[in-house]
Motif scaffolding. Structure first.
Motif, short mmCIF file in Angstrom:
data_model
loop_
_atom_site.label_atom_id
_atom_site.label_comp_id
_atom_site.label_asym_id
_atom_site.label_seq_id
_atom_site.Cartn_x
_atom_site.Cartn_y
_atom_site.Cartn_z
N THR A 94 0.83 -1.21 0.00
CA THR A 94 0.00 0.00 0.00
C THR A 94 0.86 1.26 0.00
N GLY A 95 0.65 2.11 -0.97
CA GLY A 95 1.39 3.37 -1.06
C GLY A 95 2.82 3.23 -1.55
N ARG A 96 3.21 2.00 -1.92
CA ARG A 96 4.61 1.79 -2.34
C ARG A 96 4.79 1.98 -3.84
N GLU A 97 6.02 2.34 -4.22
CA GLU A 97 6.40 2.41 -5.64
C GLU A 97 6.95 1.02 -5.98
N VAL A 98 6.16 0.25 -6.72
CA VAL A 98 6.49 -1.15 -6.98
C VAL A 98 7.14 -1.34 -8.35
N VAL A 99 8.18 -2.15 -8.37
CA VAL A 99 8.79 -2.58 -9.64
C VAL A 99 8.71 -4.11 -9.68
N ILE A 100 7.91 -4.64 -10.59
CA ILE A 100 7.81 -6.09 -10.74
C ILE A 100 8.99 -6.57 -11.58
N VAL A 101 9.61 -7.65 -11.14
CA VAL A 101 10.78 -8.19 -11.86
C VAL A 101 10.43 -9.59 -12.36
N GLU A 102 10.36 -9.73 -13.68
CA GLU A 102 9.99 -10.99 -14.32
C GLU A 102 11.11 -11.46 -15.24
N ASP A 103 11.28 -12.76 -15.35
CA ASP A 103 12.30 -13.28 -16.28
C ASP A 103 11.86 -13.07 -17.72
N ILE A 104 10.60 -13.46 -18.02
CA ILE A 104 10.16 -13.40 -19.40
C ILE A 104 8.66 -13.18 -19.48
N ILE A 105 8.23 -12.33 -20.40
CA ILE A 105 6.81 -12.19 -20.67
C ILE A 105 6.54 -12.85 -22.01
N VAL A 156 13.44 -20.63 -24.74
CA VAL A 156 14.82 -20.40 -24.29
C VAL A 156 15.05 -20.96 -22.89
N VAL A 157 16.30 -21.29 -22.62
CA VAL A 157 16.69 -21.72 -21.26
C VAL A 157 17.98 -21.02 -20.85
N GLY A 158 18.25 -21.10 -19.55
CA GLY A 158 19.50 -20.56 -19.01
C GLY A 158 19.27 -19.28 -18.25
N TYR A 159 20.25 -18.90 -17.45
CA TYR A 159 20.19 -17.66 -16.68
C TYR A 159 18.87 -17.60 -15.88
N GLY A 160 18.57 -18.69 -15.18
CA GLY A 160 17.37 -18.73 -14.33
C GLY A 160 16.19 -19.42 -14.98
N LEU A 161 16.17 -19.45 -16.32
CA LEU A 161 15.02 -20.07 -17.01
C LEU A 161 15.27 -21.57 -17.21
N TYR A 163 14.03 -25.71 -18.41
CA TYR A 163 13.21 -26.63 -19.19
C TYR A 163 12.97 -27.82 -18.26
N ASP A 164 11.75 -27.94 -17.77
CA ASP A 164 11.40 -28.98 -16.80
C ASP A 164 12.42 -29.09 -15.67
N GLY A 165 12.72 -27.95 -15.06
CA GLY A 165 13.57 -27.93 -13.86
C GLY A 165 15.06 -27.81 -14.11
N LEU A 166 15.51 -28.10 -15.32
CA LEU A 166 16.95 -28.03 -15.60
C LEU A 166 17.29 -26.84 -16.48
N GLY A 167 18.58 -26.46 -16.44
CA GLY A 167 19.09 -25.40 -17.31
C GLY A 167 19.18 -24.04 -16.63
N ARG A 168 18.66 -23.92 -15.43
CA ARG A 168 18.65 -22.61 -14.77
C ARG A 168 20.06 -22.11 -14.44
N ASN A 169 21.00 -23.04 -14.24
CA ASN A 169 22.35 -22.66 -13.81
C ASN A 169 23.27 -22.26 -14.97
N LEU A 170 22.77 -22.24 -16.19
CA LEU A 170 23.60 -21.77 -17.31
C LEU A 170 23.78 -20.26 -17.20
N LYS A 171 24.99 -19.79 -17.48
CA LYS A 171 25.26 -18.34 -17.35
C LYS A 171 24.76 -17.55 -18.56
N GLU A 172 24.57 -18.27 -19.68
CA GLU A 172 24.11 -17.64 -20.91
C GLU A 172 22.67 -18.07 -21.18
N ILE A 173 22.05 -17.46 -22.20
CA ILE A 173 20.70 -17.88 -22.60
C ILE A 173 20.81 -18.63 -23.92
#
Ligand code: 5GP
Ligand code: MG
Length: 180
Positions: A94-105, A156-161, A163-173
């Motif tokens: 309430t009353g805050r300046e919010v910035v939503i942070v999403e990986d991908i839309i 796409v996968v990598g950098y947090g994204l 594919y069925d739980g894997l690939g998030r630890n890649l530094k690139e996309i």
């Protein structure tokens, strides 16, 4: 960078670590300027955005807060069209300046569902920062304030994204090989 195999599929290099990091620090600098003298509340949407949120947030200057919620709509390489809130918002916006942070839309469904819940709590303002946007996949148009990369409608996968739980630890996309 060479192709990587995640589960049964091959992915080819798409955005390098350097390209990602340079763009994130530039976007963070813009956000820092826009919120000068304010104390924005960043709301990062787990799981996919954890790496982007960390890298973006450490380049924000001035007072800022961050919290996390967990929404999920994806299974495998396709959206289920069904958004589940796994961890809800525990911070008063309430009353805050919010910035939503999403990986991908992608279709926009996740934010389309979440934004009314957020507006209900009467934040002072809401802006959206995304790492990746697939304009061609839009079903629910979302007004994006800070976008790092607009990309084609390919998985796409990598950098947090994942594919069925894997690939998030890649530094690139990486992008799914041969997908049309
Ligand atoms: P939307 O609700 O906009 O259709 O989809 C948003 C969510 O779907 C994202 O936060 C992300 O978790 C997932 N998603 C959409 N496109 C991709 C993609 O290309 N790769 C991965 N790994 N996840 C995606
Ligand atoms: Mg996400």
């Amino acid at each position: 960078m060479t192709a990587v195999k995640v589960h049964d599929k091959y992915f080819v290099p798409f955005l390098s670590e350097e390209t990602i990091q340079q763009k994130i620090s530039a976007v963070a600098a813009t956000i820092s300027l826009d919120y000068q003298g304010k104390k924005p509340l960043f709301i990062a949407i787990l799981n996919g955005s954890f790496m982007f949120a960390a890298d973006l947030f450490k380049h924000i200057s001035g007072d800022a807060e961050i919290c996390f919620i967990k929404l999920a709509s994806y299974k495998g390489t396709r959206s289920t069209g069904h958004v589940v809130t796994a961890i809800g918002l525990d911070t008063d916006v309430t009353g805050r300046e919010v910035v939503i942070v999403e990986d991908i839309i992608d279709t926009g469904k996740t934010l389309h569902n979440f934004l009314p819940q957020l507006y209900n709590q009467q934040p002072a303002s809401v802006k959206i920062a995304v790492l990746l946007h697939k304009p061609e996949a839009t079903v629910y148009p979302i007004n994006i304030n800070y976008c790092c990369f607009a990309i084609p409608n390919k998985f796409v996968v990598g950098y947090g994204l994942d594919y069925d739980g894997l690939g998030r630890n890649l530094k690139e996309i990486f992008q799914l090989q041969g997908e049309e």
